[in-house]
Design an enzyme around this catalytic site. Structure first.
Site, PDB file in Angstrom:
ATOM      1  N   HIS A   2     -46.636   4.900  13.648  1.00 40.88           N
ATOM      2  CA  HIS A   2     -45.681   5.477  12.686  1.00 40.88           C
ATOM      3  C   HIS A   2     -46.375   6.522  11.797  1.00 40.88           C
ATOM      4  O   HIS A   2     -45.947   7.673  11.718  1.00 40.88           O
ATOM      5  CB  HIS A   2     -45.080   4.353  11.832  1.00 40.88           C
ATOM      6  CG  HIS A   2     -44.101   4.818  10.806  1.00 40.88           C
ATOM      7  ND1 HIS A   2     -42.742   4.699  10.969  1.00 40.88           N
ATOM      8  CD2 HIS A   2     -44.276   5.418   9.589  1.00 40.88           C
ATOM      9  CE1 HIS A   2     -42.127   5.208   9.903  1.00 40.88           C
ATOM     10  NE2 HIS A   2     -43.038   5.649   9.046  1.00 40.88           N
ATOM     11  N   GLU A   3     -47.459   6.113  11.170  1.00 35.83           N
ATOM     12  CA  GLU A   3     -48.160   7.033  10.272  1.00 35.83           C
ATOM     13  C   GLU A   3     -48.721   8.219  11.052  1.00 35.83           C
ATOM     14  O   GLU A   3     -48.787   9.338  10.549  1.00 35.83           O
ATOM     15  CB  GLU A   3     -49.272   6.319   9.489  1.00 35.83           C
ATOM     16  CG  GLU A   3     -48.787   5.200   8.572  1.00 35.83           C
ATOM     17  CD  GLU A   3     -47.632   5.604   7.663  1.00 35.83           C
ATOM     18  OE1 GLU A   3     -47.536   6.779   7.293  1.00 35.83           O
ATOM     19  OE2 GLU A   3     -46.805   4.719   7.351  1.00 35.83           O
TER      20      GLU A   3
HETATM   21 ZN   LIG Z   1     -42.621   6.768   7.335  1.00 40.11          ZN
END
Ligand SMILES: [Zn+2]
Length: 676
Positions: free
Chosen positions: A467-468
């Site tokens: 995600h990051e």
């Molecule tokens: Zn996010």
């Protein structure tokens, strides 16, 4: 005395010279940089030439760059490596920064120049990016009241100051109610079902309060495990009712009047600025555009998710019946969900972790980025860092062009805030024929390796890293002229598309086979594990969707219409919940009086964006699924139409350029198993 923050950085890639920066450098650097920025603004205002795009809009855009650079270094450190001293400096600096930003947005002469340029926008022959920049700059002033007469301006400032007091009080009341409650247990029997770590923590709390036995509180780390695992139903009920009654009791911490005052003041503020409602004002700067669009979006999902939710609620009720529970109540939800989940999917976190050694997962996300976007990552040890745990990489494309610097900072330590985030130490822009590349950072809190054991991630941590990294790609691949339109500087309900999209690769065999190898045996993760991960991630999806939708509808209902006739917070709330309630209502509980997201934080009229972002990423990923998850043509298109473009165009236009059509809800419903 030389201040390294104010000098030109003579480091590799002009990265922040952390080894030279001392805390004492920050405040004088901020003061000097604000002074420089003010001079730059004054130069714009005092320019004798007729205002044009270059001498006003572009000049404003590139003013204060030194200040931005120092701010990003300082505030990133305040998040990842803070000390009492840094927090003290932050306290001293923040009012100066607020004052400076007010100096700009309330500056009449500056606005006059911006307006003169904006008035002739059609005659200027601007590129689409320049047009966006000009419109944004103009709107920044107008949305802040620059077009109002003096008496309305004064009204606006008064409402603003009232709002900030109300928000503060709202939060203080919840905090007081949270701290004022405790569940004190002295009978060991009442602890049945709770995990050892939860019991230990409760014992610690009791000790701190100089009490025998165990104390549970309404703080999440105490409350959530209690509601999930405690066998004692009467105690779960007690906890749940206390949780739901926060700031809805007959005492001085009651938030009912504050909720009403907040929504009415917000509505009035929006009216003064010329908007129909607070939601209309907020959503003007969002992909969703209007409250009607948001409600239509939520309703469409509701119609499709509700049958599944009712079915799930029924099977959860039946499951609880075997345990003697005749009517499922709110305090049974987490408890029986957990039990049923365990019965259906006996997959323990500990079985998965050996396949996700941190180094392997990092290799995995690098390989995925290489296969999709042609990126290469080379660790560079000569770049200064703020802590030994940090690693630094030079990012290039396959033709060895320099793309970005990447910092990774993965382990918890004192002075680092919880959670995971992407940030930047330097943005991207093009100026004087140079494409100035960004310095991006990912900060997480994963388990640190020991001398005998490497860092093994939970599956949740694996998706967090992806995600990051998705956010980081948005930052690293940015390729725009103007810094305020670059990378992740996009509308709020669009910014999670790259991050959530990348998470999808964690569920695909073809991607997992690249890196999910047992850290000792080197064996690939078994296929049935992957299947179980997928299935269990959709467990009770209907009920969860309904719950999220109910919050989104509540938020827009509070803010999307004239609230002047609303008398009772509870009654109004119940009327918005009528299509989403599965559990019996609890009379002395209220959601709104402790809904901090929308009444204290910045999520008012924005709660829908959680689901909105899921729809976008599912719809985008569907194209990869149809054509192969490593299809170069699709990934290149995603890069060219979205990742490189930042906020240069309206997000819906960018999305349509990628997808060929507007997003629709079906891909999400299909992925979530809600589409029959
Ligand atoms: Zn996010």
């Amino acid at each position: 005395m030389a201040n390294p923050l104010l000098e030109k950085f003579s480091t590799p890639f002009s990265t922040a010279p952390f080894s030279k920066i001392k805390n004492k450098h920050f405040k004088p650097a901020f003061i000097k940089a604000i002074k420089i920025a003010k001079e730059e603004i004054n130069n714009i205002i005092n320019n004798k030439t007729v205002p044009n795009f270059e001498n006003t809009i572009e000049a404003l855009e590139f003013s204060g760059q030194k200040l931005d650079r120092i701010s990003s270094i300082f505030f990133n450190l305040n998040s990842a490596e803070t000390t009492d001293e840094i927090q003290q400096i932050a306290q001293e600096i923040s009012p100066l920064l607020t004052e400076f930003s007010n100096d700009i947005t309330l500056n009449k002469k500056l606005f006059k120049r911006v307006q003169l340029v904006y008035d002739i926008i059609d005659e200027l022959n601007l590129t689409p990016e320049q047009e966006t920049l000009l419109t944004n700059k103009y709107k920044d002033f107008v949305r802040n009241g620059a077009n109002l007469n003096e008496s309305d301006k004064l009204k606006l400032r008064k409402i603003d100051s009232k709002l900030s007091k109300l928000k503060l009080k709202f939060g203080e009341n919840i905090l007081a109610e949270t701290t004022n409650f405790e569940l004190h247990i002295t009978e060991e029997n009442s602890l049945k079902g709770l995990p050892e770590s939860t019991v230990e923590a409760a014992q610690m709390v009791a000790k701190q309060k100089k009490k025998d036995g165990w104390v549970f509180t309404l703080d999440y780390p105490s409350y959530i495990p209690f509601m999930t695992y405690a066998d004692d139903r009467a105690l779960r009920k007690k906890m749940a009712i206390a949780f739901g009654a926060k700031s809805f009791q007959n005492n001085k911490y009651n938030n009912q009047q504050i909720v009403l005052d907040l929504v009415k003041s917000r509505h009035k503020r929006a009216n003064i600025l010329g908007y129909e409602s607070h939601s209309h004002f907020i959503l003007e700067e969002r992909m969703a555009e209007s409250p009607a669009n948001v409600l239509r979006f939520l309703d469409d999902l509701l119609v499709k998710a509700k049958p599944a939710a009712i079915e799930e609620f029924q099977s959860l009720s039946n499951f609880a019946k075997k345990d003697g529970v005749n009517k499922l109540e709110k305090w049974d939800s987490a408890y029986y969900s957990e039990k049923l989940k365990k019965e259906l999917f006996d997959l323990e976190e500990e079985q998965l972790k050996p396949y996700f050694k941190l180094e392997n997962v990092i290799d995995g996300v690098f390989t995925v980025s290489n296969k999709l976007f042609n990126l290469k990552f080379e660790e560079i040890t000569t770049i200064d860092k703020y802590h030994d745990d940090v690693k630094t990489y030079k990012v290039t494309d396959t033709s060895d062009n320099y793309i970005a610097v990447l910092y990774t900072d993965f382990f918890p330590r004192k002075g680092k805030r919880n959670g995971a985030w992407m940030t930047s130490f330097k943005g991207q822009w093009k100026k004087d024929k140079e494409n100035s590349r960004p310095h991006i950072s990912i900060v997480c809190n994963f388990t640190k390796p020991t001398e005998t054991k490497p860092s093994l991630l939970t599956f949740n941590e694996v998706t967090t890293l992806f995600h990051e990294f998705g956010h980081a790609l948005h930052g690293m691949l940015a390729n725009t002229v103007y810094p305020s339109l670059s990378g992740t500087n996009v509308f709020w309900d669009f910014v999670e598309l790259p991050s959530q999209l990348l998470e999808n690769w964690c569920y695909e065999k073809e991607a997992l086979n690249l890196f999910a190898k047992h850290y000792e045996s080197g064996k690939l993760i078994p296929m049935d594990f992957i299947e179980k991960i997928k299935k269990s991630s959709n467990f009770l999806e209907g009920m969860q969707t309904l719950r999220q939708l109910s919050f989104g509808i509540l938020d827009i209902s509070w803010h999307g219409k004239n609230p002047s006739k609303i008398k009772s917070v509870k009654e109004f709330e119940l009327s918005t919940f009528k299509n989403t309630q599965l559990f019996p209502d609890v009379k002395n509980n209220c959601m709104s009086t402790s809904f901090s997201h929308i009444f204290q934080g910045g999520y008012s009229s924005g709660y829908y964006s959680y689901k909105w972002a899921e729809v976008l990423d599912a719809d985008a990923f569907a194209l990869f699924l149809e054509n192969g998850i490593f299809n170069k043509e699709i990934s290149q298109k995603f890069k060219e139409t979205i990742l490189t473009k930042g906020g240069t165009k309206k997000p819906m236009d960018l999305y349509i350029n990628f997808r060929g059509k507007k997003p629709n809800n079906n891909a999400l419903l299909k992925r979530a198993g809600l589409l029959k």
